[in-house]
Write a protein that holds these residues in place. Structure first.
Motif, PDB file in Angstrom:
ATOM      1  N   ARG A 184       0.834  -1.182   0.000  1.00 52.83           N
ATOM      2  CA  ARG A 184       0.000   0.000   0.000  1.00 52.83           C
ATOM      3  C   ARG A 184       0.877   1.242   0.000  1.00 52.83           C
ATOM      4  N   ARG A 185       0.238   2.386   0.025  1.00 56.98           N
ATOM      5  CA  ARG A 185       0.995   3.633   0.047  1.00 56.98           C
ATOM      6  C   ARG A 185       1.830   3.769   1.307  1.00 56.98           C
ATOM      7  N   THR A 186       1.425   3.135   2.373  1.00 58.46           N
ATOM      8  CA  THR A 186       2.180   3.210   3.622  1.00 58.46           C
ATOM      9  C   THR A 186       3.402   2.307   3.611  1.00 58.46           C
ATOM     10  N   GLY A 187       3.547   1.466   2.605  1.00 61.53           N
ATOM     11  CA  GLY A 187       4.678   0.561   2.542  1.00 61.53           C
ATOM     12  C   GLY A 187       4.432  -0.777   3.200  1.00 61.53           C
ATOM     13  N   ARG A 188       3.241  -1.015   3.718  1.00 58.19           N
ATOM     14  CA  ARG A 188       2.910  -2.277   4.371  1.00 58.19           C
ATOM     15  C   ARG A 188       1.983  -3.100   3.483  1.00 58.19           C
ATOM     16  N   ILE A 189       2.124  -4.414   3.577  1.00 61.52           N
ATOM     17  CA  ILE A 189       1.297  -5.323   2.791  1.00 61.52           C
ATOM     18  C   ILE A 189      -0.014  -5.559   3.533  1.00 61.52           C
ATOM     19  N   SER A 190      -1.100  -5.455   2.823  1.00 56.81           N
ATOM     20  CA  SER A 190      -2.416  -5.660   3.433  1.00 56.81           C
ATOM     21  C   SER A 190      -2.972  -7.018   3.022  1.00 56.81           C
ATOM     22  N   PRO A 191      -3.712  -7.676   3.908  1.00 56.67           N
ATOM     23  CA  PRO A 191      -4.329  -8.962   3.555  1.00 56.67           C
ATOM     24  C   PRO A 191      -5.393  -8.789   2.476  1.00 56.67           C
ATOM     25  N   ARG A 192      -5.578  -9.825   1.720  1.00 60.68           N
ATOM     26  CA  ARG A 192      -6.609  -9.818   0.693  1.00 60.68           C
ATOM     27  C   ARG A 192      -7.974  -9.997   1.349  1.00 60.68           C
ATOM     28  N   MET A 193      -8.897  -9.086   1.046  1.00 55.44           N
ATOM     29  CA  MET A 193     -10.205  -9.112   1.691  1.00 55.44           C
ATOM     30  C   MET A 193     -10.959 -10.404   1.384  1.00 55.44           C
TER      31      MET A 193
END
Length: 273
Positions: A184-193
């Protein structure tokens, strides 16, 4: 002595400048880290405390809808920097998920067995009539939902075992859980919804099947009430319906009170505030 003074002053100036630049760099890094944590906190709030998921998370505590207990562990294991720690968290998530799937499968099988035996339950309708269609519909829906709970739990268990048998099993699990578009823009990977809801499906099927069974019981008991001109309404069937309803309502209230007491907000939010 006069020559050493300019050299000393120059050295002191260089050291002071280096210290200032280092302090500025560390300050900017701290500000960036704080900003990133704030953005992550806001994104978690948007996910967990918006609309219907907020209500479901409060009353069901993640039993029905994907809550923080599902989202946070996946996000943490996806964004851990140390490789060994990342693999350890992935294995921990896998083992806990397998235990949960095993428990859900057993409970769903028991519930399916109870629902399939409803045809042999004593008839309480007048003159031995067949139960109305809403009662049979609720129980049949509960049966099919219980079966799908068992099926999805078995399917996910087999998939986890097969991925874990691979040399890069932990990597494959993380790739399955993470979004395909990267960071993401924050540099962290987000889980797939979609993954959050997929791994929650066995519990959702099981919970819905239990609700169908309870609704069918209420309909079955009250369908025996037939007020006829030549019969007294306060019959044995009415007494059964009233007592059953009173016990059921008390049980439902106690259940929701228990859900409220078990509700815990995300620790990361409390610490951040």
């Amino acid at each position: 002595m006069n020559q050493s003074d300019p050299e000393a002053q120059s050295t002191a100036h260089i050291l002071s400048r280096t210290s200032t630049e280092g302090s500025a760099g560390s300050t900017s890094q701290h500000i960036g880290s704080t900003r990133e944590q704030r953005q992550n906190k806001q994104e978690r709030k948007r996910y967990k405390y918006s609309g219907l998921p907020r209500i479901l998370d409060f009353f069901w505590g993640g039993i029905y809808s994907p809550g923080p207990s599902i989202y946070d562990p996946i996000e943490i294991l996806l964004n851990t920097e140390d490789a060994d720690e990342r693999d350890r968290l992935t294995k921990n998530w896998r083992d806990n998920r397998l235990n949960e799937l095993s428990f859900v499968g057993v409970v769903a099988a028991l519930l399916a067995g109870v629902l399939t035996s409803t045809g042999s339950w004593p008839e309480i309708l007048p003159n031995g009539k067949i139960s109305p269609w809403p009662v049979r519909t609720a129980w049949y829906c509960g049966i099919i939902l219980s079966v799908f709970s068992i099926l999805t739990a078995a399917d996910q268990t087999v998939r986890l075992y097969r991925m874990s048998s691979h040399r890069d099993g932990c990597v494959q699990i993380r790739e399955l859980l993470a979004k395909s578009n990267g960071r993401r823009r924050t540099g962290r990977i987000s889980p797939r919804m979609a993954q959050l809801f997929t791994w929650q499906m066995p519990v959702m099927f099981l919970t819905t099947a239990a609700i169908c069974m309870i609704v069918g019981l209420f309909l079955h008991v009250w369908s025996a009430i037939r007020r006829l001109d030549h019969e007294d309404w306060w019959s044995d069937d009415a007494k059964v319906a009233v007592v059953f309803t009173a016990v059921g309502v008390v049980a439902i209230i106690v259940f929701f009170i228990g859900q409220v007491t078990l509700y815990v907000s995300s620790p990361s939010e409390e610490e951040a505030e």
